[in-house]
Design an enzyme around this catalytic site. Structure first.
Site, PDB file in Angstrom:
ATOM      1  N   ALA A   1      10.875   0.479  -2.336  1.00  0.00           N
ATOM      2  CA  ALA A   1      10.861  -0.794  -3.073  1.00  0.00           C
ATOM      3  C   ALA A   1      10.670  -0.523  -4.570  1.00  0.00           C
ATOM      4  O   ALA A   1      11.279  -1.189  -5.412  1.00  0.00           O
ATOM      5  CB  ALA A   1       9.764  -1.703  -2.542  1.00  0.00           C
TER       6      ALA A   1
ATOM      7  N   GLY B   1       3.691   3.624   5.199  1.00  0.00           N
ATOM      8  CA  GLY B   1       4.857   3.369   6.051  1.00  0.00           C
ATOM      9  C   GLY B   1       5.493   2.016   5.807  1.00  0.00           C
ATOM     10  O   GLY B   1       6.337   1.569   6.579  1.00  0.00           O
ATOM     11  N   LEU B   2       5.119   1.358   4.698  1.00  0.00           N
ATOM     12  CA  LEU B   2       5.649   0.006   4.447  1.00  0.00           C
ATOM     13  C   LEU B   2       6.709  -0.008   3.337  1.00  0.00           C
ATOM     14  O   LEU B   2       7.024  -1.059   2.789  1.00  0.00           O
ATOM     15  CB  LEU B   2       4.499  -0.956   4.110  1.00  0.00           C
ATOM     16  CG  LEU B   2       3.440  -1.110   5.211  1.00  0.00           C
ATOM     17  CD1 LEU B   2       2.347  -2.082   4.775  1.00  0.00           C
ATOM     18  CD2 LEU B   2       4.059  -1.600   6.527  1.00  0.00           C
ATOM     19  N   GLY B   3       7.255   1.147   3.035  1.00  0.00           N
ATOM     20  CA  GLY B   3       8.414   1.217   2.135  1.00  0.00           C
ATOM     21  C   GLY B   3       8.084   1.053   0.665  1.00  0.00           C
ATOM     22  O   GLY B   3       8.944   0.632  -0.121  1.00  0.00           O
ATOM     23  N   SER B   4       6.863   1.435   0.273  1.00  0.00           N
ATOM     24  CA  SER B   4       6.462   1.258  -1.122  1.00  0.00           C
ATOM     25  C   SER B   4       7.360   2.059  -2.079  1.00  0.00           C
ATOM     26  O   SER B   4       7.835   1.534  -3.087  1.00  0.00           O
ATOM     27  CB  SER B   4       4.987   1.657  -1.248  1.00  0.00           C
ATOM     28  OG  SER B   4       4.729   2.344  -2.402  1.00  0.00           O
TER      29      SER B   4
ATOM     30  N   ASP C   1      15.262   2.621   4.211  1.00  0.00           N
ATOM     31  CA  ASP C   1      14.245   1.787   3.552  1.00  0.00           C
ATOM     32  C   ASP C   1      14.807   1.122   2.283  1.00  0.00           C
ATOM     33  O   ASP C   1      14.572  -0.060   2.040  1.00  0.00           O
ATOM     34  CB  ASP C   1      13.016   2.632   3.174  1.00  0.00           C
ATOM     35  CG  ASP C   1      12.266   3.151   4.401  1.00  0.00           C
ATOM     36  OD1 ASP C   1      12.781   3.017   5.521  1.00  0.00           O
ATOM     37  OD2 ASP C   1      11.156   3.695   4.232  1.00  0.00           O
TER      38      ASP C   1
ATOM     39  N   PRO D   1       0.821  -1.213   0.000  1.00  0.00           N
ATOM     40  CA  PRO D   1       0.000   0.000   0.000  1.00  0.00           C
ATOM     41  C   PRO D   1       0.860   1.271   0.000  1.00  0.00           C
ATOM     42  O   PRO D   1       1.935   1.293   0.608  1.00  0.00           O
ATOM     43  CB  PRO D   1      -0.831  -0.110   1.280  1.00  0.00           C
ATOM     44  CG  PRO D   1      -0.256  -1.215   2.080  1.00  0.00           C
ATOM     45  CD  PRO D   1       0.610  -2.051   1.182  1.00  0.00           C
ATOM     46  N   ILE D   2       0.374   2.299  -0.690  1.00  0.00           N
ATOM     47  CA  ILE D   2       1.142   3.551  -0.835  1.00  0.00           C
ATOM     48  C   ILE D   2       0.884   4.472   0.353  1.00  0.00           C
ATOM     49  O   ILE D   2      -0.250   4.570   0.840  1.00  0.00           O
ATOM     50  CB  ILE D   2       0.740   4.263  -2.152  1.00  0.00           C
ATOM     51  CG1 ILE D   2       1.100   3.363  -3.339  1.00  0.00           C
ATOM     52  CG2 ILE D   2       1.402   5.635  -2.301  1.00  0.00           C
ATOM     53  CD1 ILE D   2       0.439   3.778  -4.630  1.00  0.00           C
ATOM     54  N   GLY D   3       1.933   5.122   0.838  1.00  0.00           N
ATOM     55  CA  GLY D   3       1.782   6.111   1.916  1.00  0.00           C
ATOM     56  C   GLY D   3       1.373   5.485   3.225  1.00  0.00           C
ATOM     57  O   GLY D   3       0.726   6.107   4.060  1.00  0.00           O
TER      58      GLY D   3
HETATM   59  C1  MEV Z   1      10.339   6.339   6.733  1.00  0.00           C
HETATM   60  O1  MEV Z   1      10.008   4.994   6.378  1.00  0.00           O
HETATM   61  C2  MEV Z   1      11.308   6.340   7.860  1.00  0.00           C
HETATM   62  C3  MEV Z   1      11.776   7.714   8.328  1.00  0.00           C
HETATM   63  O2  MEV Z   1      12.714   7.470   9.371  1.00  0.00           O
HETATM   64  C4  MEV Z   1      12.450   8.493   7.222  1.00  0.00           C
HETATM   65  C5  MEV Z   1      13.793   7.905   6.766  1.00  0.00           C
HETATM   66  O3  MEV Z   1      14.421   7.135   7.496  1.00  0.00           O
HETATM   67  O4  MEV Z   1      14.214   8.248   5.656  1.00  0.00           O
HETATM   68  C6  MEV Z   1      10.635   8.530   8.892  1.00  0.00           C
END
Ligand code: MEV
Length: 317
Positions: free
Chosen positions: A109, A103-106, A149, A99-101
């Site tokens: 990746a 927090g799962l590194g879309s 990420d 999923p986008i936005g």
């Molecule tokens: C984002 O997935 C993680 C943050 O720490 C930003 C980063 O590390 O670039 C918020």
């Protein structure tokens, strides 16, 4: 030749935000991937297609004129075309399970898989080079990225990551049972990272104390991961959540989700930038299913496992 590459998304077990300021973070690649298929074309254009839309862009176009949605992919394609003195363009198709936005590194990746797929049209991709290119591409839309990420997406597994130093794999044969709960509120990493910067400028002492406490916590967390001490890992996650709340990146809804899952887990916290996105929780294998059943009417939630392969590249002829 058609080239296909894939790269995993991630969860951050410890240290998001603090990692941007130099603290070590611990990340884990997960079994949700982005796949990118690319091939050379006979035009002077770069063609990009993803679930967000499609665009045909002249290779000569300036990156400044390109929509953020396509910017990193155009950047990667153009750079590889120029480096290889190739006289035509490429077609890129991005397919994502992440999923986008959330927090799962879309976005990371996508950058890793695109860099690997296009590079593979010209020569065998080398992981460190792909990482460098993916980070550079991500910086076109997220200038302050720590690079964490992209690093875990390239190498897979559980890693310790510190900006401007080498990453380290935490070797483990143990099975970790994480679940993800999606708040469905998408966030902008740029905005949240900028807010933390502002917090740091306005609250120097508080930030320094948090920085030191987080650094100590990460040492303890790494030790407990190595020893597979689930109770301590969970306690460290809950403590990390408190530090993130003090940084101002949590909100009522995320705290509500954490409360909802806490009694059936070792610990739960935000993963990634916060301000929305997902919660991760470390669970007992035997409690996982009943927990997912209990919360499924309220929130999208699913188990994730560790991806140990990182980026992968295939030739399709
Ligand atoms: C984002 O997935 C993680 C943050 O720490 C930003 C980063 O590390 O670039 C918020």
């Amino acid at each position: 030749m058609t080239s296909k590459a894939s790269a995993p998304g991630k969860i951050i077990l410890f240290g998001e935000h603090f990692v941007v300021h130099g603290v070590k973070a611990v990340l884990c690649a997960i079994n949700k991937r982005v796949t990118v298929i690319s091939k050379k074309n006979k035009t002077q254009n770069i063609f990009i297609k993803s679930s967000l839309g499609e665009n045909t862009i002249a290779i000569t176009e300036s990156i400044d004129n390109i929509d953020n949605m396509f910017k990193p992919f155009f950047f990667i394609a153009k750079k590889i075309i120029i480096e290889n003195n190739f006289s035509n363009g490429v077609d890129i198709e991005i397919q994502s399970e992440i999923p986008i936005g959330a927090g799962l590194g879309s976005s990371s990746a996508c950058c890793v898989a695109t860099a690997a797929s296009i590079s593979n049209l010209f020569s065998k991709p080398e992981k460190n080079k792909i990482l460098e290119l993916a980070i550079e591409a991500e910086q076109t839309i997220f200038p302050k990225t720590s690079g964490a990420d992209c690093t875990v997406s390239v190498f897979g597994g559980i890693i310790e990551y510190q900006k401007d130093s080498d990453y380290k794999i935490i070797e483990t044969e143990h099975e970790f049972n994480f679940i993800i709960v999606n708040s469905k509120k998408s966030h902008s990493t740029n905005i949240v990272v900028d807010r933390v910067n502002k917090f740091r400028t306005e609250n120097k002492e508080i930030f320094n104390d948090l920085y030191n406490d987080e650094s100590k916590l990460i040492e303890k967390a790494v030790e407990s991961l190595q020893k597979f001490n689930l109770e301590t890992i969970g306690k460290c996650m809950s403590q990390n959540q408190i530090f993130l709340e003090q940084l101002g990146v949590s909100n009522d809804q995320l705290q509500e989700i954490i409360k909802l899952v806490e009694k059936d887990t070792f610990g739960a916290k935000i993963t990634g930038a916060g301000d929305g996105g997902c919660i991760i929780a470390l669970t007992d294998k035997n409690k996982k299913e009943s927990l997912l059943q209990r919360i499924k009417t309220e929130y999208e939630s699913y188990p994730v496992t560790i991806d140990k392969t990182g980026m992968q590249v295939f030739n399709i002829t």
